[in-house]
Design a protein around this motif. Sequence first.
Motif, PDB file in Angstrom:
ATOM      1  N   MET A   1       0.564  -1.314   0.138  1.00 60.91           N
ATOM      2  CA  MET A   1      -0.328   0.038  -0.085  1.00 60.91           C
ATOM      3  C   MET A   1       0.848   1.685  -0.456  1.00 60.91           C
ATOM      4  N   TYR A   2       0.691   2.015  -1.337  1.00 61.76           N
ATOM      5  CA  TYR A   2       1.602   3.357  -1.232  1.00 61.76           C
ATOM      6  C   TYR A   2       0.468   4.844  -1.119  1.00 61.76           C
ATOM      7  N   ASP A   3       0.706   5.422  -0.366  1.00 57.53           N
ATOM      8  CA  ASP A   3       0.213   7.054  -0.604  1.00 57.53           C
ATOM      9  C   ASP A   3       0.940   7.654  -1.603  1.00 57.53           C
ATOM     10  N   VAL A   4      -0.387   8.568  -2.131  1.00 54.35           N
ATOM     11  CA  VAL A   4      -0.411   9.441  -3.148  1.00 54.35           C
ATOM     12  C   VAL A   4       0.383  10.415  -3.594  1.00 54.35           C
ATOM     13  N   ALA A   5       1.194  11.440  -3.118  1.00 56.78           N
ATOM     14  CA  ALA A   5       1.358  12.980  -3.416  1.00 56.78           C
ATOM     15  C   ALA A   5       1.199  13.110  -4.909  1.00 56.78           C
TER      16      ALA A   5
ATOM     17  N   LYS B   1      -0.696  12.652   0.696  1.00 58.16           N
ATOM     18  CA  LYS B   1      -1.303  11.793   0.994  1.00 58.16           C
ATOM     19  C   LYS B   1      -2.953  11.566   0.161  1.00 58.16           C
ATOM     20  N   ALA B   2      -2.690  12.114  -0.647  1.00 57.09           N
ATOM     21  CA  ALA B   2      -4.004  12.194  -1.160  1.00 57.09           C
ATOM     22  C   ALA B   2      -5.534  10.977  -1.524  1.00 57.09           C
ATOM     23  N   MET B   3      -4.519  10.016  -2.084  1.00 53.88           N
ATOM     24  CA  MET B   3      -5.204   8.975  -1.705  1.00 53.88           C
ATOM     25  C   MET B   3      -4.585   7.443  -1.503  1.00 53.88           C
ATOM     26  N   ASN B   4      -4.540   6.224  -1.392  1.00 54.73           N
ATOM     27  CA  ASN B   4      -3.756   5.475  -1.603  1.00 54.73           C
ATOM     28  C   ASN B   4      -3.960   4.525  -2.759  1.00 54.73           C
TER      29      ASN B   4
END
Length: 429
Positions: free
Chosen positions: A374-378, A397-400
């Motif tokens: 699981m990764y956080d997206v910026a 941390k816009a989405m995973n």
Amino acid sequence: MSKVVIKAEDISKQYRLGLVGTGTVKDDMKRWWYNLRGKEDPFLKIGEANDRSVKGESDYVWSLRDINFEIHQGDSVGIIGRNGAGKSTLLKILSQVTQPTTGKIYTKGRIASLLEVGTGFHPEMTGRQNIFLNGAILGMRKHEIQRKLDEIIAFSGVERYIDTPVKRYSSGMYVRLAFAVAAHLESEILIVDEVLAVGDAEFQKKCLGKMNDVSKGEGRTVLFVSHNMAAVKSLCTKGIVLENGKVVFGSDAESAVNYYLTNASQVKDTSIADRTDRIGSGAIKVIGIDLINQKGEIVDQVISGDWLKVRLNLNINLGVIDYSKLFVGIALRDQEETRVVSFFSDEMGTDFTKFKDKDYIDLVIPQFNLRGGMYDVAFQLSLGSTRVDDFIDGLEKAMNIDVLPGDFWKSGKLNRTGNYAILTSNFEN
């Protein structure tokens, strides 16, 4: 029992947004009048917590509120939290760069601080002169600095430019020399903010090794702010977690990191469109992100190695945007807050002019080469360059993204989920 070298008692720091001081002579006079009569500052009764994910109503913000802790000699303390949690403000108060609005800080011993690139350096002076200047600020005599000089220069790796004015240094050279000075001069307390990100991987490893020597080998006290949770766990013995300007957890480093990863750093349920903790001019606002596979389907899981299109749905607020100058960056962090990969549109040769009549833009990633996890997206959008000053929208941390193991090498074997480093026990069999 080791002695206390840093003690914070009810530390709070208040700022008025957009202004210096209280903003008006009227407010300053009001504070003076209350103080003269022995009454509490009236402005301490107002203000909001520094929660950037919600829209505030007050011009007064508490960057820190009611901070209490003790740090003992030889402790290596990691201070962790989301962007805007108050970490850098706390370090500036500890370093006496700024004063708290309320409360007191007690320190015992000389403090060497590395808060941001160039702090404490005079741009017109050479690297060698700045070493002596920093030492003098710490209260060291010339012969003490001279004894450490060769070691500092060798560690920094800027021998060739040591007699050049530092205003001509690159940011990487600046931080190399600044860290070398802070770590080698004889201070009892070393305070390091997240400036090591400026250096390359080899230098970061070298710095972490030196800080480990400083705290464990030399018995000096280290305060370390970082988003690299693996570094915090390996370097620090204790951890303090900040959230919205308050200490929400304090314990050993392992427990503090685990608390942060499972609680304080979770992506909030607020939609991207409603998030207010973003940066940029607002000329374009990303209101949603879709992940699209090669069949044109919107997905919430990606297979390692697959083709992926990242679609940013936009609200265009101001006039006409020159799409030929638009830069888009997508960055991903793992669950230990380590940034593992970044995609930039200019490097990928993406042409956004074809999207000028649409309410979205696409960034196509031919091979999504990340292991399962699981990764956080910026994301960041900017015009003209990728500098922060040119940002029009950006959000952490816009989405995973949930990445599934895939047959990346076409060998018939799925790649493993977990860490990417060799010589680690974090792989799953």
